[in-house]
Design an enzyme around this catalytic site. Structure first.
Site, short mmCIF file in Angstrom:
data_model
loop_
_atom_site.label_atom_id
_atom_site.label_comp_id
_atom_site.label_asym_id
_atom_site.label_seq_id
_atom_site.Cartn_x
_atom_site.Cartn_y
_atom_site.Cartn_z
N ARG A 232 -2.38 9.21 10.71
CA ARG A 232 -3.12 8.58 11.43
C ARG A 232 -4.10 8.67 12.21
O ARG A 232 -3.90 9.62 13.00
CB ARG A 232 -2.22 7.74 11.88
CG ARG A 232 -2.58 6.33 12.24
CD ARG A 232 -2.13 5.90 11.25
NE ARG A 232 -2.30 3.87 11.82
CZ ARG A 232 -1.77 3.05 12.13
NH1 ARG A 232 -0.84 3.47 12.68
NH2 ARG A 232 -1.96 1.47 12.57
N ARG B 9 5.16 -2.80 17.50
CA ARG B 9 5.51 -2.97 16.39
C ARG B 9 6.30 -4.57 15.99
O ARG B 9 7.58 -4.71 15.56
CB ARG B 9 7.23 -1.78 15.96
CG ARG B 9 6.58 -0.39 16.11
CD ARG B 9 7.66 0.40 16.25
NE ARG B 9 7.73 2.07 16.64
CZ ARG B 9 7.07 2.66 16.09
NH1 ARG B 9 7.16 1.98 14.66
NH2 ARG B 9 6.34 4.05 16.07
N GLU C 265 0.87 -1.19 -0.15
CA GLU C 265 -0.08 -0.40 0.08
C GLU C 265 0.49 0.84 -0.14
O GLU C 265 2.35 1.01 0.41
CB GLU C 265 -0.83 -0.03 1.50
CG GLU C 265 -1.74 -1.31 1.20
CD GLU C 265 -2.51 -0.85 2.63
OE1 GLU C 265 -3.76 -1.91 2.62
OE2 GLU C 265 -1.65 -0.49 3.59
N ARG D 233 -3.51 9.12 16.47
CA ARG D 233 -2.92 8.30 16.55
C ARG D 233 -2.46 8.05 18.16
O ARG D 233 -2.54 7.01 18.71
CB ARG D 233 -1.09 7.47 16.15
CG ARG D 233 -0.45 9.27 16.11
CD ARG D 233 0.49 8.87 15.22
NE ARG D 233 1.55 7.59 15.74
CZ ARG D 233 2.17 6.55 15.14
NH1 ARG D 233 2.63 6.56 13.96
NH2 ARG D 233 3.01 5.80 16.21
N LYS E 196 2.50 4.48 1.43
CA LYS E 196 2.44 5.12 2.11
C LYS E 196 2.66 6.74 2.19
O LYS E 196 3.43 7.53 1.86
CB LYS E 196 4.46 4.48 2.99
CG LYS E 196 4.53 5.58 4.82
CD LYS E 196 5.32 5.08 5.12
CE LYS E 196 5.69 5.77 6.21
NZ LYS E 196 4.83 6.94 6.54
N PHE F 93 -7.22 1.75 4.94
CA PHE F 93 -5.93 0.95 4.61
C PHE F 93 -7.24 -0.50 6.36
O PHE F 93 -6.17 -1.14 5.37
CB PHE F 93 -4.88 1.01 5.19
CG PHE F 93 -4.02 1.65 6.28
CD1 PHE F 93 -4.39 0.70 7.41
CD2 PHE F 93 -3.85 2.75 6.22
CE1 PHE F 93 -4.02 1.54 8.61
CE2 PHE F 93 -3.60 4.13 7.23
CZ PHE F 93 -3.35 2.68 8.36
N GLU G 35 -5.18 7.32 6.97
CA GLU G 35 -4.54 8.19 7.21
C GLU G 35 -4.77 9.07 6.42
O GLU G 35 -6.17 8.83 5.55
CB GLU G 35 -2.95 8.00 6.27
CG GLU G 35 -2.14 7.48 7.06
CD GLU G 35 -0.94 7.24 6.88
OE1 GLU G 35 -0.09 8.71 6.59
OE2 GLU G 35 -0.58 6.73 5.92
N LYS H 223 7.22 -0.85 6.85
CA LYS H 223 6.99 0.36 5.81
C LYS H 223 8.76 0.40 5.17
O LYS H 223 9.93 -0.35 5.31
CB LYS H 223 7.07 1.43 6.50
CG LYS H 223 8.41 1.91 7.69
CD LYS H 223 8.19 2.68 8.70
CE LYS H 223 8.57 3.33 9.78
NZ LYS H 223 8.07 4.21 11.03
#
EC number: 6.5.1.1
Length: 508
Positions: free
Chosen positions: A221, A370, A214, A236, A216, A299, A265, A376
């Site tokens: 966010r 994470r 996708e 976020r 970025k 997303f 986003e 990313k």
């Protein structure tokens, strides 16, 4: 439980870098807390007041005479967690005419009842400067150990509730209460995070063929919730901005559903459809006024019409999203081969975006972590680092705070680890902003430098890192330059020292 016990544990946690030792100290303290004390202790040891920010700063504290009111000594047994928290609640409740005098009286009585160590702890807690290393992940493990609850159940409850204090209270009540914390439309979920990948090929090799790539975006966010006509939009950091973004509210109200939770986003676009500077997007988060329109790009879908999807594989969640909001879907390609993946990356860069996200189609939504399921990929190295201080400039920059001291987050909960300095990339407007803003976050200063509490996050572009004995982390940034500040992130969102070290040549 006494305040002194909390202060002693805070000091013990700050004095060690061992995660095991930190967790042991925290869990031992939490085991001794009653049900009405546990949420308060958990909040304090993660640097938060149960009342939120209550408008007390260093200037207010400096004006307080810490001697007991009217010369009366408060019974030492009164300095319990319950008593102190009650004083803070009374302080927070005072507003309106005459409140300044009464707030000063309450604060004076409170500080007069405390020892020097207790007074220092409460003062730092009040101004948001308590940094003893008890970060969220560490506290989650300590809660699990103290209540004999499964760590995975505690992590999930925290993910869905967003409240460590509430999670601790549920864990003390037992497995049924902990398991009863579920996804609630209108209550924000801690967002799932991505790890940086070395390259497109590395991400594809790591995740395999079952992936989605996708765009970025260079945006902010958002998480949106809708129940009927009621819509909430969160950042976020779980801050609600609904009133500032009416155009996003209108988009979500127009979707063909009764209830939904979407992750995505948003950003402002030029007339040509290219992204406007990040600062322009963020300016809309504080005000509904202005000519710029924010565009949503979703997303993920975590809930739809009474059905929770958070544990479903990403492939299933994307199917639901594409059926629900195809016009607002993040540009994506599923199961690309190497050539298609590269073409998608190139198209994202050509459109003015940051790069791509590569995601495992089998992954559930793991909020607040994470992991490697989302990665990313950017064409240049960037890091989100904490601003630790700034040196006064000279020459053309005389009178401005210029050279930044940069720190990476300690994953074990310690203070940020300094990894370098930079004055590059600072335009005149940014220098002026820093000089005005930094004193609001000041912890102390000397003749050359203003040192800051670890609150501001800045995105840094760099050519790489190198080994260096100059800084305590053993690494230093190479050719670092400022890209932008990240008001949408806190110090807990900064990259870790482990991430910085992993950029060393030859290290995986």
């Amino acid at each position: 439980m006494t305040l002194a016990a909390v202060v002693d544990t805070s000091a013990a946690v700050a004095a060690t870098r061992s995660r095991t030792a930190k967790k042991a100290a925290l869990s031992q303290l939490l085991r001794g807390a009653r049900a009405d004390e546990l949420p308060v202790v958990v909040s304090w040891l993660t640097g938060e007041l149960t009342q939120g920010r209550i408008g007390v700063g260093w200037r207010s504290l400096a004006a307080i005479d810490a001697a007991p009111t009217d010369g009366e000594q408060v019974d030492a047994g009164a300095t319990t967690v319950k008593w102190v928290n009650a004083q803070l609640s009374e302080l927070a409740a005072k507003s309106g005419a005459g409140s300044t005098r009464r707030r000063r009286e309450i604060l004076t009585a409170l500080m007069g009842a405390l020892t020097d160590r207790e007074r220092q702890f409460v003062s730092r807690l009040l101004v948001g400067e308590l940094r003893q290393g008890a970060l969220e992940g560490l506290m989650v493990d300590a809660i699990a150990e103290a209540t004999d609850a499964p760590p995975a159940a505690v992590r999930r409850a925290f993910m869905l509730s967003g409240s460590l204090a509430g999670t601790a209270a549920a864990a003390m009540d037992g497995a049924e209460a902990l398991g009863g914390i579920g996804l609630v439309v209108g209550r924000p979920v801690r967002p799932m995070l991505a790890s940086p990948a070395d390259s497109l090929a590395a991400a594809a090799d790591d995740l395999g063929a079952e992936i989605v790539a996708e765009y970025k975006l260079d945006g902010a966010r958002i998480q949106v919730h809708r129940a009927g006509d009621e819509v909430h939009v969160f950042t976020r950091t779980l801050r609600e901005i609904t009133d500032s973004v009416p155009e996003l509210v209108d988009v979500v109200r127009g979707l063909p559903c009764r209830s939904v939770i979407l992750d995505g986003e948003t950003l402002a676009l030029t007339d040509a459809g290219r992204p406007r500077p990040f600062a322009e997007t963020m300016s809309r988060f504080g005000s509904a006024e202005g000519d710029l329109l924010l565009h949503p790009f979703f997303f993920d879908c975590l809930h739809l019409d009474g059905v929770d999807l958070i544990d479903e594989p990403l492939a299933r969640r994307l199917d639901v999203l594409e059926h629900l909001a195809p016009a607002h879907r993040m540009p994506a390609i599923r199961r690309p081969d190497a050539a298609q993946l590269q073409a998608h990356f190139d198209a994202a860069i050509d459109a003015g975006h940051e790069g791509v996200m590569v995601k495992d189609l089998a992954s559930p939504y793991m909020a607040g972590r994470r992991g490697r399921a989302w990665q990313k990929v950017k064409p240049v190295h960037t890091l989100d680092l904490v601003v630790l201080g700034a040196e006064w400039g000279y020459g053309r920059r005389t009178g401005y705070l210029s050279n930044l001291h940069l720190g990476a987050r300690d994953p074990h909960g310690g203070a940020p680890v300094m990894v370098g300095k930079t004055f590059k990339g600072l335009a005149d407007a940014l220098l002026a902003w820093q000089t005005e803003e930094f004193p609001r976050h000041e912890s102390h200063r000397d003749s050359h430098t203003v040192y800051l509490r670890p609150e501001l996050v800045v995105e840094i572009e760099l050519d790489g890192v190198q080994r260096s004995p100059r800084y305590p982390g053993g690494v230093a940034l190479r050719f670092a330059r400022v890209l932008r500040y990240r008001p949408d992130k806190t110090a807990l969102d900064a990259d870790t020292i482990d991430t910085v070290r992993a950029m060393l040549v030859g290290q995986t």
